[in-house]
Write an enzyme that holds these catalytic residues in place. Structure first.
Site, PDB file in Angstrom:
ATOM      1  N   ARG A 100      40.377  28.565 -17.532  1.00 13.02           N
ATOM      2  CA  ARG A 100      41.279  27.656 -17.336  1.00 13.02           C
ATOM      3  C   ARG A 100      41.546  26.804 -18.681  1.00 13.02           C
ATOM      4  O   ARG A 100      42.555  26.550 -19.498  1.00 13.02           O
ATOM      5  CB  ARG A 100      41.044  26.427 -16.413  1.00 13.02           C
ATOM      6  CG  ARG A 100      41.908  25.311 -16.456  1.00 13.02           C
ATOM      7  CD  ARG A 100      41.579  24.427 -15.271  1.00 13.02           C
ATOM      8  NE  ARG A 100      40.064  23.721 -15.584  1.00 13.02           N
ATOM      9  CZ  ARG A 100      40.173  22.358 -16.172  1.00 13.02           C
ATOM     10  NH1 ARG A 100      41.232  22.044 -16.722  1.00 13.02           N
ATOM     11  NH2 ARG A 100      39.034  22.070 -16.420  1.00 13.02           N
TER      12      ARG A 100
ATOM     13  N   CYS B 295      36.931  18.486  -8.091  1.00 18.28           N
ATOM     14  CA  CYS B 295      35.634  18.759  -8.745  1.00 18.28           C
ATOM     15  C   CYS B 295      34.467  18.265  -7.567  1.00 18.28           C
ATOM     16  O   CYS B 295      33.826  19.131  -7.065  1.00 18.28           O
ATOM     17  CB  CYS B 295      35.263  18.278 -10.159  1.00 18.28           C
ATOM     18  SG  CYS B 295      36.434  18.995 -11.384  1.00 18.28           S
TER      19      CYS B 295
ATOM     20  N   SER C 167      31.781  21.464  -9.666  1.00 17.45           N
ATOM     21  CA  SER C 167      31.857  21.640 -11.088  1.00 17.45           C
ATOM     22  C   SER C 167      31.701  20.573 -11.776  1.00 17.45           C
ATOM     23  O   SER C 167      32.533  19.230 -11.286  1.00 17.45           O
ATOM     24  CB  SER C 167      33.341  22.382 -11.423  1.00 17.45           C
ATOM     25  OG  SER C 167      33.333  22.430 -12.922  1.00 17.45           O
TER      26      SER C 167
ATOM     27  N   ASP D 159      31.637  18.711 -15.885  1.00 17.25           N
ATOM     28  CA  ASP D 159      31.511  18.479 -17.313  1.00 17.25           C
ATOM     29  C   ASP D 159      30.397  17.478 -17.568  1.00 17.25           C
ATOM     30  O   ASP D 159      30.812  16.264 -17.476  1.00 17.25           O
ATOM     31  CB  ASP D 159      32.999  18.164 -17.714  1.00 17.25           C
ATOM     32  CG  ASP D 159      32.926  17.855 -19.210  1.00 17.25           C
ATOM     33  OD1 ASP D 159      31.909  17.704 -19.889  1.00 17.25           O
ATOM     34  OD2 ASP D 159      33.917  17.942 -19.837  1.00 17.25           O
TER      35      ASP D 159
ATOM     36  N   ASN E 271      30.905  10.382 -12.588  1.00 17.93           N
ATOM     37  CA  ASN E 271      30.394  10.778 -11.087  1.00 17.93           C
ATOM     38  C   ASN E 271      29.423  10.222 -10.579  1.00 17.93           C
ATOM     39  O   ASN E 271      29.493   9.756  -9.356  1.00 17.93           O
ATOM     40  CB  ASN E 271      30.267  12.392 -11.202  1.00 17.93           C
ATOM     41  CG  ASN E 271      31.643  13.077 -11.542  1.00 17.93           C
ATOM     42  OD1 ASN E 271      31.380  14.111 -12.152  1.00 17.93           O
ATOM     43  ND2 ASN E 271      32.889  12.566 -11.228  1.00 17.93           N
TER      44      ASN E 271
ATOM     45  N   HIS F  85      27.590  22.197 -16.485  1.00 14.97           N
ATOM     46  CA  HIS F  85      27.892  22.843 -17.662  1.00 14.97           C
ATOM     47  C   HIS F  85      28.087  21.841 -18.987  1.00 14.97           C
ATOM     48  O   HIS F  85      28.736  20.659 -18.854  1.00 14.97           O
ATOM     49  CB  HIS F  85      29.048  23.845 -17.877  1.00 14.97           C
ATOM     50  CG  HIS F  85      30.561  23.224 -17.241  1.00 14.97           C
ATOM     51  ND1 HIS F  85      30.706  23.124 -15.857  1.00 14.97           N
ATOM     52  CD2 HIS F  85      31.318  22.281 -17.707  1.00 14.97           C
ATOM     53  CE1 HIS F  85      31.980  22.626 -15.446  1.00 14.97           C
ATOM     54  NE2 HIS F  85      32.271  22.192 -16.691  1.00 14.97           N
ATOM     55  N   ILE F  86      28.094  22.175 -20.100  1.00 20.40           N
ATOM     56  CA  ILE F  86      28.299  21.490 -21.338  1.00 20.40           C
ATOM     57  C   ILE F  86      29.201  22.659 -22.290  1.00 20.40           C
ATOM     58  O   ILE F  86      29.031  23.739 -22.380  1.00 20.40           O
ATOM     59  CB  ILE F  86      26.979  21.284 -22.276  1.00 20.40           C
ATOM     60  CG1 ILE F  86      26.121  20.491 -21.494  1.00 20.40           C
ATOM     61  CG2 ILE F  86      27.480  20.814 -23.650  1.00 20.40           C
ATOM     62  CD1 ILE F  86      24.845  20.289 -22.082  1.00 20.40           C
ATOM     63  N   TYR F  87      30.527  22.401 -22.576  1.00 15.30           N
ATOM     64  CA  TYR F  87      31.413  22.835 -23.495  1.00 15.30           C
ATOM     65  C   TYR F  87      30.862  23.087 -24.574  1.00 15.30           C
ATOM     66  O   TYR F  87      30.009  22.249 -25.302  1.00 15.30           O
ATOM     67  CB  TYR F  87      32.573  22.339 -23.273  1.00 15.30           C
ATOM     68  CG  TYR F  87      33.660  22.530 -22.148  1.00 15.30           C
ATOM     69  CD1 TYR F  87      34.195  23.838 -22.008  1.00 15.30           C
ATOM     70  CD2 TYR F  87      33.676  21.448 -21.229  1.00 15.30           C
ATOM     71  CE1 TYR F  87      35.046  23.737 -20.608  1.00 15.30           C
ATOM     72  CE2 TYR F  87      34.384  21.634 -20.092  1.00 15.30           C
ATOM     73  CZ  TYR F  87      35.311  22.705 -19.784  1.00 15.30           C
ATOM     74  OH  TYR F  87      35.815  22.887 -18.797  1.00 15.30           O
TER      75      TYR F  87
ATOM     76  N   SER G 138      38.438  18.783 -22.392  1.00 11.65           N
ATOM     77  CA  SER G 138      39.057  19.943 -22.146  1.00 11.65           C
ATOM     78  C   SER G 138      39.912  19.802 -20.870  1.00 11.65           C
ATOM     79  O   SER G 138      39.744  19.552 -19.797  1.00 11.65           O
ATOM     80  CB  SER G 138      38.006  21.033 -21.907  1.00 11.65           C
ATOM     81  OG  SER G 138      37.160  21.430 -23.057  1.00 11.65           O
TER      82      SER G 138
END
Length: 283
Positions: free
Chosen positions: A22, A160, A181, A183, A191, A221-223, A282
């Site tokens: 995505r 999410c 999911s 970020d 959250n 996750h970490i971008y 993102s």
């Protein structure tokens, strides 16, 4: 705060690189994280290793409770969190279901307050839960579910954090929230606040005592464009004393939340924090 930092460190140390279709970016990813928030003792899980804009998180939750589907309505509450997904998401901009500028489609609170029935009409999931809990009823299905695959094409983003399951033991209310999911650098501080506040406010308007809130994250996750800031800046900072969170005691019903409540009805005491960190977002 410790469990948040432990998860961040775990992703840095043990995460696996995954290509995200995505966003077109790589993510350092782990599977399954379980966080617990002690609402009964007002242990507010606000990040202190950088400044956290908790009011925007509460505003977003309030918008979900009201069933909003327009980014302008969220801005009026005090958060711009939906501006990008409503107006900068190419797939959504070209979607025939998009009604115009700021439209989000049938996401989050729309599903929670107006889930479409196949035979016509809608189900107000949140109203049912509030009514049951107020009467002391827990049918083991007091679940607010935002995840409706049949209408994913009608919204700008899949949810999410998609499920909130409330449970009663005597007069104590508990919450299990599930997130598919996360970020972690940008989203998790929001959250955590929302899970905590959701239990606190639901307990207040149903006349129950808040217990613990349990927060499960599946894909954390970490971008790749966030990794350096997390590893070399935020994780090097010492956490500070946790603040306390307060809700206007005059908020007594779902109707109050739907009508007159504003961010002025929530406040935090004793919030000390390090400098802000501008993590990339993102779309």
């Amino acid at each position: 705060m410790k469990q948040y930092l432990d998860l961040c460190q775990r992703i840095v140390d043990q995460g696996v690189w995954v290509e995200n279709e995505r966003t077109g970016k790589r993510c350092l990813t782990v599977i399954n994280a379980d966080l617990t928030y002690d609402v009964a003792n007002n242990q507010f899980p606000l990040v202190t290793t950088r400044k956290s804009f908790w009011k925007a998180a509460v505003a977003e939750l309030l918008g979900y409770i009201r069933g909003y589907d327009n980014a302008e309505d969220f801005r009026k509450l005090g958060t711009k969190t939906w501006d990008a997904n409503a107006n900068l998401n190419d797939a959504w901009l070209n979607n025939p279901y998009r009604k115009g500028e700021d439209d989000m489609g049938r996401v989050y609170g729309v599903q929670g307050r107006a889930w479409a029935k196949p035979d016509g009409g809608h189900i107000d999931q949140l109203r049912k839960i509030v009514d049951d809990l107020t009467r002391g009823v827990d049918d083991r299905g007091e679940i607010l579910n935002f995840y409706n695959p049949g209408e994913f094409h009608m919204g700008c983003l899949r949810p999410c954090m998609y499920s909130h399951h409330f449970s009663l033991l005597d007069d104590t209310l508990y919450l299990n929230s599930t997130q598919r999911s996360c970020d972690v650098p940008l989203g998790l501080n929001f959250n955590m606040v929302q899970v905590y506040v959701f239990l606190a406010i639901m307990a207040q308007i149903t006349g129950k005592k808040p217990g613990q809130a349990f927060h499960k994250i599946v894909n954390a996750h970490i971008y790749e464009d966030q990794l350096e800031l997390m590893r070399d800046v935020q994780l090097k900072r010492e956490p500070l004393q946790a603040p306390t969170f307060h809700i206007n005691p005059e908020i007594k019903s779902l109707e109050d939340l739907e009508t007159w409540v504003t961010l002025d009805d929530f406040w935090v005491e004793g919030y000390e924090h390090h400098d802000p960190i501008r993590y990339p977002f993102s779309v």
